[in-house]
Each structure stands twice: as C-alpha cells, then as structure tokens.
Design a protein around this motif. Structure first.
Motif, mmCIF file in Angstrom:
data_model
loop_
_atom_site.group_PDB
_atom_site.id
_atom_site.type_symbol
_atom_site.label_atom_id
_atom_site.label_comp_id
_atom_site.label_asym_id
_atom_site.label_seq_id
_atom_site.Cartn_x
_atom_site.Cartn_y
_atom_site.Cartn_z
ATOM 1 N N THR A 281 9.639 3.746 -5.255
ATOM 2 C CA THR A 281 8.553 3.236 -5.152
ATOM 3 C C THR A 281 7.970 4.677 -4.820
ATOM 4 O OG1 THR A 281 9.257 1.113 -4.820
ATOM 5 C CG2 THR A 281 6.677 1.329 -3.925
ATOM 6 N N LEU A 282 6.714 4.485 -5.508
ATOM 7 C CA LEU A 282 5.165 6.428 -4.817
ATOM 8 C C LEU A 282 3.995 5.267 -3.842
ATOM 9 C CD1 LEU A 282 5.027 8.081 -8.289
ATOM 10 C CD2 LEU A 282 7.679 7.368 -5.699
ATOM 11 N N ALA A 283 3.750 5.680 -3.355
ATOM 12 C CA ALA A 283 2.533 5.458 -2.628
ATOM 13 C C ALA A 283 2.110 6.673 -1.743
ATOM 14 C CB ALA A 283 2.855 4.943 -1.246
ATOM 15 N N ASP A 284 -0.303 6.410 -1.726
ATOM 16 C CA ASP A 284 -0.085 7.479 -1.177
ATOM 17 C C ASP A 284 0.100 6.530 0.641
ATOM 18 O OD1 ASP A 284 -0.443 9.303 -2.913
ATOM 19 O OD2 ASP A 284 -2.083 8.916 -3.003
ATOM 20 N N GLY B 75 13.744 -9.201 -6.430
ATOM 21 C CA GLY B 75 12.561 -8.230 -6.624
ATOM 22 C C GLY B 75 11.098 -9.381 -6.073
ATOM 23 N N PRO B 76 10.268 -8.813 -4.868
ATOM 24 C CA PRO B 76 8.718 -8.835 -4.692
ATOM 25 C C PRO B 76 8.144 -8.576 -4.899
ATOM 26 C CG PRO B 76 10.015 -7.412 -2.964
ATOM 27 C CD PRO B 76 10.879 -7.389 -4.274
ATOM 28 N N LEU B 77 7.048 -9.213 -4.705
ATOM 29 C CA LEU B 77 5.141 -9.096 -5.721
ATOM 30 C C LEU B 77 4.485 -9.443 -4.604
ATOM 31 C CD1 LEU B 77 3.229 -8.642 -7.613
ATOM 32 C CD2 LEU B 77 3.530 -11.892 -8.317
ATOM 33 N N THR B 78 3.496 -8.556 -3.932
ATOM 34 C CA THR B 78 2.804 -8.492 -3.532
ATOM 35 C C THR B 78 1.691 -8.774 -3.861
ATOM 36 O OG1 THR B 78 2.995 -6.613 -2.407
ATOM 37 C CG2 THR B 78 3.835 -7.783 -1.769
ATOM 38 N N THR B 79 0.445 -9.572 -3.217
ATOM 39 C CA THR B 79 -0.763 -9.398 -3.930
ATOM 40 C C THR B 79 -2.197 -8.822 -2.714
ATOM 41 O OG1 THR B 79 -1.584 -11.671 -3.055
ATOM 42 C CG2 THR B 79 -0.212 -11.483 -5.101
ATOM 43 N N LYS C 122 2.105 11.667 -0.096
ATOM 44 C CA LYS C 122 2.349 11.132 -0.704
ATOM 45 C C LYS C 122 3.709 11.759 -1.253
ATOM 46 C CE LYS C 122 -1.437 13.962 -3.734
ATOM 47 N NZ LYS C 122 -1.914 13.053 -3.633
ATOM 48 N N VAL C 123 3.870 9.894 -1.127
ATOM 49 C CA VAL C 123 5.474 9.967 -0.967
ATOM 50 C C VAL C 123 6.034 8.944 -1.716
ATOM 51 C CG1 VAL C 123 5.076 9.489 2.184
ATOM 52 C CG2 VAL C 123 5.236 7.617 0.383
ATOM 53 N N ALA C 124 7.791 9.132 -2.280
ATOM 54 C CA ALA C 124 8.600 7.924 -2.185
ATOM 55 C C ALA C 124 9.427 7.275 -2.162
ATOM 56 C CB ALA C 124 9.227 8.894 -3.746
ATOM 57 N N PHE C 125 9.600 6.098 -1.793
ATOM 58 C CA PHE C 125 10.795 5.148 -1.263
ATOM 59 C C PHE C 125 11.673 4.708 -1.367
ATOM 60 C CE2 PHE C 125 6.269 3.667 0.002
ATOM 61 C CZ PHE C 125 6.217 4.250 1.370
ATOM 62 N N TYR C 126 12.761 5.612 -1.132
ATOM 63 C CA TYR C 126 14.267 5.906 -1.625
ATOM 64 C C TYR C 126 15.348 5.461 -0.880
ATOM 65 C CZ TYR C 126 18.145 8.305 -4.063
ATOM 66 O OH TYR C 126 19.592 8.769 -4.229
ATOM 67 N N GLY C 127 16.339 4.659 -1.608
ATOM 68 C CA GLY C 127 17.363 4.427 -1.054
ATOM 69 C C GLY C 127 17.251 2.752 -0.954
ATOM 70 N N SER D 164 8.568 -3.534 -3.084
ATOM 71 C CA SER D 164 6.922 -4.072 -2.816
ATOM 72 C C SER D 164 6.541 -3.344 -2.417
ATOM 73 C CB SER D 164 6.176 -5.080 -3.353
ATOM 74 O OG SER D 164 5.201 -5.370 -3.808
ATOM 75 N N TYR D 165 5.153 -2.594 -2.344
ATOM 76 C CA TYR D 165 4.324 -1.746 -1.364
ATOM 77 C C TYR D 165 3.353 -2.278 -1.365
ATOM 78 C CZ TYR D 165 1.507 1.805 1.078
ATOM 79 O OH TYR D 165 0.058 1.749 1.725
ATOM 80 N N SER D 166 2.904 -2.793 -0.492
ATOM 81 C CA SER D 166 1.332 -3.248 0.011
ATOM 82 C C SER D 166 0.200 -2.682 1.010
ATOM 83 C CB SER D 166 1.148 -4.071 0.475
ATOM 84 O OG SER D 166 0.197 -5.073 1.073
ATOM 85 N N GLN D 167 -0.803 -2.244 -0.655
ATOM 86 C CA GLN D 167 -1.845 -1.248 0.308
ATOM 87 C C GLN D 167 -2.642 -2.224 1.010
ATOM 88 O OE1 GLN D 167 -3.921 0.958 -3.142
ATOM 89 N NE2 GLN D 167 -2.134 0.774 -4.263
ATOM 90 N N SER D 168 -2.446 -3.434 1.157
ATOM 91 C CA SER D 168 -2.879 -4.256 2.113
ATOM 92 C C SER D 168 -2.645 -4.343 3.266
ATOM 93 C CB SER D 168 -3.724 -5.855 1.809
ATOM 94 O OG SER D 168 -3.797 -6.404 3.275
ATOM 95 N N THR D 169 -1.022 -3.906 3.519
ATOM 96 C CA THR D 169 -0.354 -4.393 5.373
ATOM 97 C C THR D 169 0.582 -2.553 5.467
ATOM 98 O OG1 THR D 169 1.483 -5.278 3.969
ATOM 99 C CG2 THR D 169 0.199 -6.183 4.438
ATOM 100 N N ASN D 170 0.459 -2.165 4.368
ATOM 101 C CA ASN D 170 0.579 -0.616 4.774
ATOM 102 C C ASN D 170 2.620 -1.123 4.768
ATOM 103 O OD1 ASN D 170 1.061 1.890 4.565
ATOM 104 N ND2 ASN D 170 1.352 2.297 6.765
ATOM 105 N N LEU D 171 3.154 -1.944 4.558
ATOM 106 C CA LEU D 171 4.138 -2.796 4.239
ATOM 107 C C LEU D 171 5.164 -2.159 3.079
ATOM 108 C CD1 LEU D 171 4.401 -5.885 6.674
ATOM 109 C CD2 LEU D 171 4.544 -3.723 7.739
#
Length: 896
Positions: free
Chosen positions: A343-346, A558-562, A355-360, A494-501
């Motif tokens: 999962t990639l995110a800034d 797997g989750p989906l966030t909005t 600029k990161v990737a979440f891994y594991g 899932s990565y939420s750009q709203s919660t940063n979780l």
C-alpha cells in the motif's frame, strides 16, 4: 458524476458470444495494432477514487480509499441492498461456488471473476449481466483474485498459465498468451493473482509452483516485455539506486552436490498483485517465503538470507530494471511471507513529507518503507533471536519499533475464561505443561530437550523457546506466532487520507513448525482460530484502535475506507460490516448468506453511491464449514431489493468450525467401550508403527461422541492390550482449555472421567503435543409436545422504513417445563432457513416456565413468510440436578 455506458447482451447474445470464444481460444501474438495506452475511467495513482474503482486496489497505490461521501455515518441506517446477482446462474450457467476475488468498476460497470474462473460484466445500477466469458477451450483457472482494465480491455487469467485480454464492451477474446521469458524461461504458474494494468502494460504474477516470476506484457497484444524472479538465477548481479552491486544467488548457499540450486526451485513466489508508483515510475511487488532444499521448514540446505524471499522489490515499471529491495525476514523457516499487496501513500513523518510503502502481513509487523530508496522510514532494528545450528538461522531479524500483534503466544492457566486470550497457546507445546493448579509451566525435561545441543540463546533471553516470533525448530514441533495462516496473510490493507490511519485485518492462528509438517506448519488442533481488524497511525506506527471481531480476517477480508470516515469490510461468516473508521465501532451490518473473501468496492452512477461485494465463500481457515456461494451484492441508500424469503438479508451462514478440528470421523462411545487409547495411530494394530504415536491422530479414536453422564476410560495401552508392541512411554491426557483433567499414565494404566455437561473437550499428550483428541459430549433433545407457544402467534417483521434496518423488537416464546425442572443454559431458536442456531437475547425463568426472547432482526432473515414451524431448545437441570435438553416446536404465521 459517472453516467453509465453499457452494452447488454440478451440470452441469445450471450450464447453467441460463447460460440465465438470457443473458436478464438488459441494463444496469439500481434493480433491487434499497438496504439496509445488508454487508461480506464477513474484510474488514479495515489488520488482517492471517485465514481469508479478501476483496480482491485482501488487506486494504483492499493489504498482501497474512496473520495465518495454520499453514504455517511448519519444516513447509514438507510443503506440497504439495491440488487443481488447469482453469477453462476448467468449463461453459460454453472454449478460452481466459491471465489476469493475483489470486483473492479469502470464506467458504472462491475467486472469480476466468476466462481468457475470466468469473468462477468454486470450493470452497477441494475445488477443485470452485460456479458459473461466462461469455459474457453483451454479451460479456466478457478481460484482468482481480480481482473484489471485498460485500453478498452479486461485482463484476466485462464487455464494453461494463460493471460487473456477480453473486449471490455462485449467480452470477446482479443488475445490469449502463455508468457515465457525472453530466452524461453518457464515463468511459473500464472493462474491466481489479480492482474494490474498501467500505461499500456499488464502485470501478472506466478504463484503456487516451485518458482514463479512477475511478468510484464504489452497490453495491445500480450507480447513479453520483462520478468523478475523472486529466486534469482545463479550469478545474477543486481545494482540498486544506491550504486551497490550484489549477487542475490549467493544468499542461497552453494549449488548442491547433485546440481540442485535452491534459489531456482525455492518458491519465493509473488502471491498477490503489486502496486504502481506513478510518480517514481516503479512497480512494487512482494515475494513469499523460501520453500526449497528440502522444505519451507527445513533450511539446512540453503544457508544465507535467501533473497528475494520475504522481500519487497521495486523495479522500473516499463523496463523491469531493479531499483531497490527490502527483506522483512531473513532465511525464513516458518512460511511467514509478507505478501499482501503493498500500500503506497504520501505522509508526514516528524514534520517531513515522505513517500512510503506499507509492507508486511503474516509477521504481524508493518514496515513503513521509503519508496525512493527502500529504506525504513519508521524505526526498525535488527533484534537478536534464538538460533538452531542445523537450520543456519540468522542471528538477528528486522523488527519495527512498534508491533501490531503480540510477539509471543500466551501460556494462560487452564480454566478461567474460555476461550481466554486470543493468542492463547495449546498446553504441552514447547514444553509448557500444566501443574497441579493448572498453570502452564516450562518443563526443561520435556520433548523440547532434544534440540538443546543445537540452540544458541541471545543474552537476556529466558533460555527456552516461549512461542515467540522466529523461535527456531527442526524435528520437534515448536509453536510460535503469528503463523502461515495468521497475521495479515493476504488480506489487503486500506489507507485513509482522511484519518491518516492504515487498516490491517488479521487472524490469530499460532502454528507448530517442524521438518515435514504438512501445509507449512501444524495449526495446533483445538485452538481457537479468530481475528479482527486494527488501525494504526501511518506516521508513527502506533495502534489507534483494535476490534477483535472473532473471525479470521486474514484471508481476503480486506477493508475499504471512504472520505466520510466509514470502513466497509466483509466477514467469512457472510456479514458485511460498516465501521467508524476513526474508532473501529461497528455501526451497521448485513448478512449476505455466504462467506466473504474479497474486499468491497464503492462507486457512483447518476449521483448515487453504491457499495458492492462478492459473497462466494472460501475455505481458509475454516475448511468445509464455510458457506459457499456465488452472489454479487450491491447496496445504496434506500435500496429495496428483497430475497426469496421476503427479507432483505440472506439467511445466516452455517456455523463456522472456529476451533481447529481433530481428524477422523466421529465414533460413538458405545461402539468402543467408551475408551480412548493414548498415543496409538491405530486402535487395533499390534505393530511397531502404531505404538507411542506422535501423529495428529495418535488418540484412538480422535473424536469420541458420548451422551452426558458417560464415564470415559483413557488407557495408555501396555502389554495387556498389545502383547507384541505395547506402548513403552508414559503419556498424558491434558484437557484444554477448561482443565477438566490432566493425567499422566504409564503403559497399562487407565484413568476414568465422567462428563456431566455437554460440550467439546479437547485433550493432548505431554510426551509429544501433536496427538490430540476430542470428546464430544451431547444431550439428546427430548421433545415436549405442546410446551412451546409464541406470543403473539403471528410474527410481524414489518419495517417502518421498508428497510431491513427498521426491523426491531423481540420474538417472545413461552416454554413450559416439567415439574421439578429448572432452566440451566443455552436457549436457542431453530429456524427453517439456516443451520445456525439463534441465541436468546433474554431468558426469564419462572416456576415451571421460562420466557425466552429473541432479537426480531436476527430472526427475520431466517424464516419464510406464511405459516412455518419454529423450535426452541433449552438445557435444563432435572430434579436430580442432572443436565438434560428439552425441545418443543410450535407453528406460527410470519408476516413481512
């Protein structure tokens, strides 16, 4: 706002399409003229998805995050099914059930794998099939995890290791290829992992075989572009962005005397799809565990770190040129591949944009890796671990500073709360044996002592293996966490750009490893296989919340966030949940009627937001107890779809076998004298192979059924039973987790135990913990005609809103008890449409009568309309204080 652009085929049209497919099934190159790449509608890099969700990861960074906000926590009560499509029923019809896939949505059309391994296009508003591709001449690949779209095509996998392109509008086959390397290399078994499309390139991953590559193909005609193996070719050199050149094959030890190269037969395959870093031009992929020379759990023939097993690798998305790698586990001997889709995110870390990737995944770690160089962004240290000289274990393993899941199993005292701690260890493993008080205490003289000459312990350790991550093993079974079936396994994050979780689904499933263990490890029989979901702060790694929901969520859930801070996720028990993304609280749930092993998607058509999920079932980790299906569901605010029963929800799925089951069929105690033989692999054979058994079925019988009140004899059979080959060792019957009994018997000795309450009583052996048995103690229901009545006799499940969320109130039943009987426990309702029993929400015990209440919303979807029969069962104590079970049936009228 996305408007629909669809082409529908009637029954005749679908049949004609099948005929066309039958004559265009041969592999082909160059059938189309290359053109400028055309991305599918809504394709984004790291931007939130909008009206469409055109990749199985949502966006190319696998964030599973949508910017849609019409469905909110405030109006969630109005979310209800808009339609349901049985995929296997659409022509060409099949009887297939089960699938592990996640849908994609392009221009308001859903594209998804079918249970038979085909592909179907479904109108996102109506649920009508537009086209279906199935049963090509070369066959399908059944277990599937998603398709991709681009250049007006849908890319999928099929029989014979084929990658196939279908016309997006009609489903007609455009090309089908069996990819090989530039020099004819076998690239492995391409047949399961979701494809990924980006900028005219299709990425396909090989898994399941001894060696598998990630291969890039030209989307126009399927011709080969490049490939990358997780197990490198001997002498192959790699130069990273840092300018350092290394020989990855040297990390697998030397070529063996017979010419075997462990790297080239060693697994290290890529089980899940990768991510595309559109800004840096990288394709980021994850490779699984090494499993060669001689097995995944015996690494005596492959010394070294074994690159690129358990490794995230970044390459140039266009050319496949190596950029960087990060290995999460050195020299894996536990099948702990961290292979969920990266999962990639800034994000911002310590005030700096990164600029990161979440891994594991399986390890229960999450590494936060810099996408520009492959280095950890959040702290990771090489922690010293116990090593076994026979295994060539590395002296350290990389550990993130913050852990998501426990490092070690919990050796909880027998008795007390049942089931207790989710990471509770089964007794007798690792030498943890019950004392007189039921405490599990390490016994250095137990079976684990055989390993001591080969073990080296880090300074400050306890001096024995506690069941922690990376505890080594060789021939003796050693239980540790997480496992090849635990942690995050292959569920997406899932990565939420709203919660940063970051949202991390997990399973709890400690495993005993040893050389020769089947399926890469023995999930300890009798343990509870549960799980849940947690959220952690992307910038710090700290866990923000955890909801241990009770079922395994590591196998596709797997989750989906909005952007409205909702989290949608499916469960293997058939439920779709909507949760508060900030707190983890469950706000809404819906029963689909079959297990869910894929992620939900959300999309918008004509200003309306929908949420869709495929409920098709699976097997992991609950085997045949999972309810299979073929349903694609879609939900919207005010959805008015109703099932055949008149309810909006499907019936409850069958009960899951949450505890890891014993092998063998159930044996009635009366047929074997209510006697269990300890440590024998065969109940009658008087031979050397059967005595002092250490096999999992080394209790005979492994599954004994007896009624309440039965006295069972446990025998360590000596010469009086087997004169030629008696048992020679002492053996135990340790009952867990209730601690009903714990006895150690010498050959020829017996122990008797009377079972006074119904239940499942697992037990194992202290001499070697693998032999495990179960005593199933049951109550035969005694029918009480006329004892049951419902008040009122007409059950009205009407909803003031017309939606399933508006079904409220209770179903109330009166059960007359015989004189002298009192209520004991477990009042349940038996309904016509499900095998699951509905637990009472409240029981009021009066003299000779109990009033039992059931939640109307739980009953609604499990009963048909009209006249039907309902049964209530209750456990009671008779006048002598002996447990019995009473049952009574009444006829009611159901109105919906």
């Amino acid at each position: 706002m996305r408007k629909r652009l669809t082409t529908r085929l009637g029954t005749a049209g679908i049949g004609a399409l099948v005929a066309v497919l039958a004559i265009t099934a041969s592999p082909a190159y160059g059938l189309t003229t290359p053109a400028e790449p055309v991305p599918p509608a809504g394709l984004t890099g790291l931007e939130p998805t909008g009206a469409d969700m055109p990749t199985v990861g949502g966006n190319l960074g696998n964030q599973h995050y949508s910017g849609l906000t019409e469905i909110t926590q405030q109006n969630l009560k109005d979310l209800a099914p808009a339609w349901r499509t049985h995929l296997s029923a659409v022509a060409p019809a099949s009887t297939n059930l089960g699938q592990q896939t996640t849908p994609i949505v392009v221009d308001g059309v859903i594209y998804v794998d079918t249970p038979s391994g085909g592909v179907i296009a479904v109108d996102g508003v109506t649920g009508d099939a537009i086209w279906k591709w199935d049963k090509p001449a070369y066959g399908t690949s059944t277990t599937r995890r998603g398709v991709s779209a681009g250049d007006g095509k849908i890319f999928t996998l099929a029989g014979g290791n084929r990658v196939v392109a279908l016309d997006q509008a009609t489903g007609a086959e455009v090309w089908a290829v069996q990819p090989t390397g530039a020099n004819g290399e076998d690239l492995g078994r391409v047949g399961k992992v979701a494809t990924v499309y980006y900028d005219g390139v299709v990425y396909a991953h090989a898994a399941d075989g001894d060696r598998g590559a990630v291969v890039a193909l030209d989307a126009s005609d399927g011709h080969y572009l490049w490939h990358f193996f997780g197990g490198p070719k001997r002498g192959e050199l790699f130069t990273g962005l840092d300018g350092v050149t290394f020989d990855a094959s040297a990390t697998w030890g030397p070529v063996q005397a017979d010419g075997t190269d462990c790297a080239e037969e060693g697994g290290a395959t890529s089980w899940m799809h990768g991510a595309v870093d559109t800004e840096l031009g990288s394709y980021i992929m994850t490779f699984g565990n090494a499993r060669s020379c001689t097995s995944s759990q015996n690494a005596s023939g492959r010394p070294g770190d074994n690159l690129f097993s358990d490794t995230m690798v970044a390459v140039d998305a266009r050319t496949g040129t190596f950029k960087w790698h990060y290995q999460s586990i050195h020299h894996d001997v536990w099948d702990m591949d961290n292979v969920h889709p990266p999962t990639l995110a800034d994000i911002t870390v310590d005030g700096e944009e990164r600029k990161v990737a979440f891994y594991g995944s399986k390890s229960g770690h999450q590494f936060v890796i810099d996408r520009t160089n492959g280095k950890p962004v959040l702290p990771v240290t090489e922690q010293p671990v116990i090593t076994d000289s026979r295994q060539h274990n590395t002296a350290t393993q990389p550990m993130p500073q913050t852990r998501l899941l426990p490092d070690c199993v919990v050796w909880e005292k027998l008795g007390g709360d049942i089931p207790g701690n989710p990471w509770r260890g089964v007794p007798n493993y690792n030498g943890y044996q019950a004392d007189a008080e039921g405490d599990l205490v390490f016994n250095p003289d137990s079976y684990v002592s055989v390993d001591e000459p080969f073990l080296t312990y880090p300074a400050g350790s306890s001096g024995h293996r506690e069941g922690c991550l990376y505890d080594p093993q060789f021939e003796a079974p050693i239980l540790s966490t997480t496992s090849q079936n635990g942690g995050g396994d292959w569920s997406n994050n899932s990565y939420s750009q709203s919660t940063n979780l970051v949202y991390f689904p997990y399973g709890t499933n400690p495993v005993a490893h040893y050389d020769g263990a089947a399926a890469n490890g023995l999930r300890a029989i009798g343990q509870y296989q549960t799980g849940g979901i947690l959220a952690y702060d992307a910038s710090t790694g700290e866990v923000a919340w955890r909801n241990h929901l009770g079922t395994d969520m590591s196998h596709g859930q797997g989750p989906l966030t909005t952007a409205s801070d909702l989290l949608f996720v499916g469960q293997i028990d058939g439920r779709v949940l909507a949760m508060d993304a900030a707190t983890g609280d469950v706000l809404w749930e819906f029963q689909t009627g079959s297990g869910i092993s894929g992620a939900p998607v959300t999309y918008e058509v004509d200003g309306e937001q929908y949420v869709a999920v495929i409920a098709a079932g699976s097997t992991n980790p609950y085997g045949a107890s999972v309810t299979q299906g073929d349903s694609l569901w879609s939900f919207k605010l005010g959805g008015d779809y109703k099932t055949e029963s008149g309810s909006q929800e499907g019936p409850d799925t069958a009960p899951l076998t949450i505890r890891r089951p014993v092998g063998g069929t159930a044996v009635e105690g009366s047929t074997v004298g209510n006697t269990v033989l300890l440590a024998r692999s065969n109940r009658t054979a008087d031979d050397a192979a059967s005595r002092d058994s250490v096999s999992q079925n080394g209790m005979q019988p492994t599954h004994l059924r007896v009624p309440v009140g039965t006295t069972v004899t446990f025998r360590n059979p000596g010469a009086e039973t087997f004169p030629n080959f008696p048992n020679l060792k002492a053996h135990c019957a340790t009952q867990f987790f209730e601690g009903e009994f714990n006895v150690k018997l010498q050959p020829g000795e017996t122990y008797q135990h009377t079972f006074t309450r119904a239940g499942e009583y697992f037990f194992n052996d202290c001499t070697d913990p693998r032999p495990t048995g179960k005593i199933e103690v049951y109550l035969a229901p005694q029918d009480q005609p006329g004892a049951l009545s419902f008040t009122p006799g007409t059950l009205r499940f009407g909803s003031g809103t017309g939606l399933f969320t508006g079904v409220n109130g209770n179903v109330s039943a009166h059960f007359e008890l015989p004189a002298g009987y009192t209520y004991d426990s477990d009042a349940v309702l038996v309904t016509p449409l499900t095998k699951s029993l509905i637990d009472a929400s409240k029981v009021t015990a009066n003299k000779n009568r109990i009033i039992v209440q059931f939640d109307a919303a739980e009953v609604d979807n499990n009963v048909p309309t009209g006249e039907t029969t309902l049964t209530v069962r209750v456990n009671v104590l008779n006048a002598a204080g002996v447990q019995e079970q009473l049952s009574s049936t009444a006829t009611v009228t159901v109105v919906k």
